[in-house]
Design an enzyme around this catalytic site. Structure first.
Site, short mmCIF file in Angstrom:
data_model
loop_
_atom_site.label_atom_id
_atom_site.label_comp_id
_atom_site.label_asym_id
_atom_site.label_seq_id
_atom_site.Cartn_x
_atom_site.Cartn_y
_atom_site.Cartn_z
N THR A 54 0.83 -1.21 0.00
CA THR A 54 0.00 0.00 0.00
C THR A 54 0.86 1.26 0.00
OG1 THR A 54 -1.76 -1.18 1.16
CG2 THR A 54 -1.84 1.21 1.22
N LYS A 171 -0.31 -11.95 4.79
CA LYS A 171 -0.01 -10.60 5.27
C LYS A 171 -1.37 -9.99 5.62
CE LYS A 171 0.91 -6.01 4.91
NZ LYS A 171 -0.03 -4.88 4.76
#
Length: 303
Positions: A54, A171
């Protein structure tokens, strides 16, 4: 330290910053600064790097830019630490293409998000991971971030994906500690990476072995100390560091989404590269917000 080799065994332990993608003033890719950020965190003790997460602004990049970012990071630090590369996309076809590019660029593993934007069912999610793992010869991590990707991973779906050859871990950025605890309990052979700065200590407690921390992009020594203190049984110190990490994250997160990380890097006295702007419509902090951020970081005795 994790080892890599012919078996591509990437069982991650430690801190893996979700490294930034740097741009020039006109938003062109700056590969030199992107690699310099990877060097910055590795020189300060992190155990791996995660480009195109991100913080790496992956949805903003063209396919050739994604491959170029991974290649620049691998060339800079790939001989020293594992590089796990983000390859998420809404379509299976594009995800497979990005995963193949990452493998060709030298990534040790890929991180594959639940396909986003369109709602999809469990069968489609499982098929997505089957196709990606069939396409590449490097390990695949599941990226679970329902707040951004829209599709939550149900525990029974995780059970099915975990059985796919080539899936090695998760994750998790869901913030759902109960979900994560159950996932670890049901599939203990997977490697779990904690993805929220506010929950690093808590997620180590329930079984995560890796920390993907935005704060580690700026002050990697702190998160490395937190992780190593925890592993060495110094939990009181690790808790104190978690509090500091959270204070930093609150300060960094005060402005536009993601923009505070690059602002904080600009304020860091040891940073010698220019992270540049965000790629629009994302924005850096305003001048007023950066003044507030600088004040907080000075109060915390970090700059």
């Amino acid at each position: 330290m994790p080892t890599t080799g012919p078996t591509h065994d990437v069982s991650i332990r430690g801190v893996l910053p979700p490294t930034i993608t740097a741009y020039t003033a006109d938003e062109e890719l700056d590969l030199e600064a992107t690699a310099a950020h990877a060097r910055f965190v590795v020189d300060r003790g992190v155990h791996g790097v995660f480009p195109l997460g991100t913080n790496g602004e992956f949805p903003m990049l063209k396919p050739d830019e994604r491959a170029a970012v991974i290649g620049a990071v691998v060339d800079e630090v790939g001989d020293e630490v594992p590089v796990i590369a983000g390859v998420s996309a809404p379509s299976t076809r594009n995800t497979v293409s990005y995963a193949l590019d990452a493998e060709a660029s030298g990534a040790d593993a890929v991180v594959v998000g639940i396909p986003y934007y369109y709602p999809i069912d469990s069968a489609a999610i499982v098929e997505h991971y089957e196709e990606v793992t069939d396409a590449v010869d490097i390990p695949v991590y599941i990226y679970h971030f329902p707040a951004r990707m829209g599709n939550k991973l149900e525990l029974e779906t995780l059970d099915r994906i975990a059985a796919i050859d080539g899936i090695v871990g998760v994750k998790d950025s869901s913030g759902d500690v109960a979900w994560l605890g159950q996932a670890i309990d049901q599939n203990p052979d997977l490697t779990y990476l904690a993805g929220l700065d506010s929950l690093l200590f808590a997620e180590l407690e329930i079984g995560c072995t890796g920390l993907v921390s935005a704060v580690s992009n700026i002050f990697p020594e702190l998160t490395v100390d937190l992780y190593e203190s925890y592993v060495e049984g110094e939990e009181a110190h690790a808790r104190e560091l978690q509090s500091t990490v959270f204070d930093i994250w609150k300060a960094v997160d005060r402005g536009p989404y993601l923009g505070g990380v690059k602002s904080a890097l600009d304020l860091h006295p040891e940073v010698e590269f220019d992270p540049g702007p965000m790629r629009r419509p994302l924005q850096r902090m305003s001048d007023r917000e950066e003044v507030q951020l600088e004040r907080t970081l000075r109060t915390l005795d970090l700059i």
